[in-house]
Design an enzyme around this catalytic site. Structure first.
Site: not given
Ligand code: UD1
Length: 373
Positions: A210
């Protein structure tokens, strides 16, 4: 009667839940003097990324839910700060606990510290020394301003010392993520998911990806899917896909590519107990996660971390983790090497014994807030 002292713990993203659950439990021993509540920022919001973890980990329901959702780093961090400030003002915590290195960690630290609220960072001092990682910026910024630092490994203590953090604010306590793993072990051992997926214990690989550096770039993601397809010819490959990675696979239209391999099991993100059961019986794990490097070290499962750096060096020194730069030939060679020659002389890192949260609770209650059980 004196007022109870108030502690607010922050969770936001998936890796936070298993770090806070044992702390919530351990603070229960001081319930006569301390009131503990959880604030969920809503950084992760899908059922499989959030709610399922509350159930699996026995995490008390959040008293505050900020519902910030996804966005750019600035948007997400800013929204968390805007929503968290009134919670701090209204509930008036004496201490805010933040864990890990996600955007929720730094956003809530910045908010609380500026309101004059003492803040404790659990998993402090870890450094990858790679400032292109968003998490590295979150770690450095959080540790620079929070009051109390709880470290999972010696490297964290050493990094904080080098950065000039006074030693009386730094505590080496062990790893609360491992507390959760050991507490859930009976349920993990009984979980039937390996058989349900038609897999053989010790005969398959588990993959998680991820990190933006691995999944946001089309060429990199295509190359990684090629490697997995190749591995799937040797053994079944179980790949629970993080929403970020799923979006990128769809965005670059790589689905047919990924679905080609018959033994590549593309799954939804798994709940905690199911995922750990899959990892526990795997021949090999390929990941770019932080926490999984630690969990595989404790479970004794070989782990190839598809990164050039790690903020968790103890998993290399005494665990089952190896760092492999995410390039095609190097990954294939590492898979061969690890399958033929798994590490024999591994050990469990100091204080990863299932009692880290109790140490933290005791220090917070007795040393920081001055109460006894
Ligand atoms: C976040 C953390 C990362 C951690 C990871 C674990 C930061 C900078 N990054 O990254 O350190 O290792 O979580 O998972 O805080 N999304 C969904 N549903 C959700 C959550 C996210 O669809 O419940 C999608 C969204 O489109 C979002 C993307 O995933 O834009 C990324 O989510 P985000 O929370 O920005 O960062 P992660 O890549 O999950």
């Amino acid at each position: 009667m004196t007022m109870k002292r108030r502690i607010l713990s922050i969770v936001g993203a998936r890796p936070n839940f298993m770090k806070v659950a044992p702390i919530a439990r351990a603070l229960g021993a001081y319930a006569d003097h301390l009131e503990h509540a959880i604030c969920h920022t809503g950084q992760h919001y899908d059922y499989a990324m959030s709610q399922a973890f509350f159930e699996d980990l026995d995490l008390p329901a959040p008293a505050f839910y900020l519902g910030v959702g996804s966005g750019s780093h600035a948007e997400q961090t800013a929204r968390i700060m805007l929503a968290f400030e009134p919670v701090c003002r209204e509930w008036g915590p004496d201490l805010v606990i933040v864990v890990g290195d996600v955007n929720s960690t730094v956003a809530c630290t910045l908010t609380a510290v500026k309101l004059g609220i003492e803040t404790a960072h659990v998993e402090a001092g870890l450094r990858s020394f790679d400032r292109t990682m968003p998490e590295e910026i979150n770690r450095i910024a959080t540790d620079a301003i929070c009051h109390w630092h709880f470290c999972t490994e010696h490297s964290g203590v050493e990094n904080l010392r080098r950065e000039g953090v006074p030693s009386e604010r730094v505590f080496f306590v062990g790893n609360t993520m491992i507390d959760s793993l050991l507490a859930a072990m009976p349920r993990i051992e009984q979980c039937p998911i390996v058989e349900e997926l038609g897999l053989e214990r010790g005969g398959y690989a588990v993959v998680t990806l991820h990190r933006p550096s691995n999944v946001d770039d089309r060429h990199q993601l295509t190359m990684l899917l090629d490697v997995l397809t190749e591995l799937a010819e040797q053994m079944p490959v179980v790949f629970p896909i993080h929403p970020r990675t799923r979006h990128m696979i769809e965005h670059y239209r790589l689905q047919p590519h990924a679905e080609r391999a018959r033994k590549l099991h593309l799954l939804e993100p798994q709940r905690y107990v199911h995922f750990m059961a899959l990892v526990r019986s795997a021949a090999l794990v390929l990941t770019d996660s932080g926490g999984i490097q630690e969990e595989t070290t404790v479970l004794g499962v070989p782990c190839i971390t598809l990164r050039t750096t790690t903020e968790r060096p103890v998993t290399l020194e005494c665990g089952t983790n190896v760092l492999v730069p995410p390039e095609r030939e190097r990954i294939s060679a590492a898979i061969e090497r690890v399958l033929q020659n798994p590490r024999q002389d591994r050990c469990i890192p100091p204080l990863w014994d299932g009692h880290a949260a109790e140490r933290i609770a005791r220090i917070i209650a007795e040393q920081i807030l001055g109460v006894s059980p």
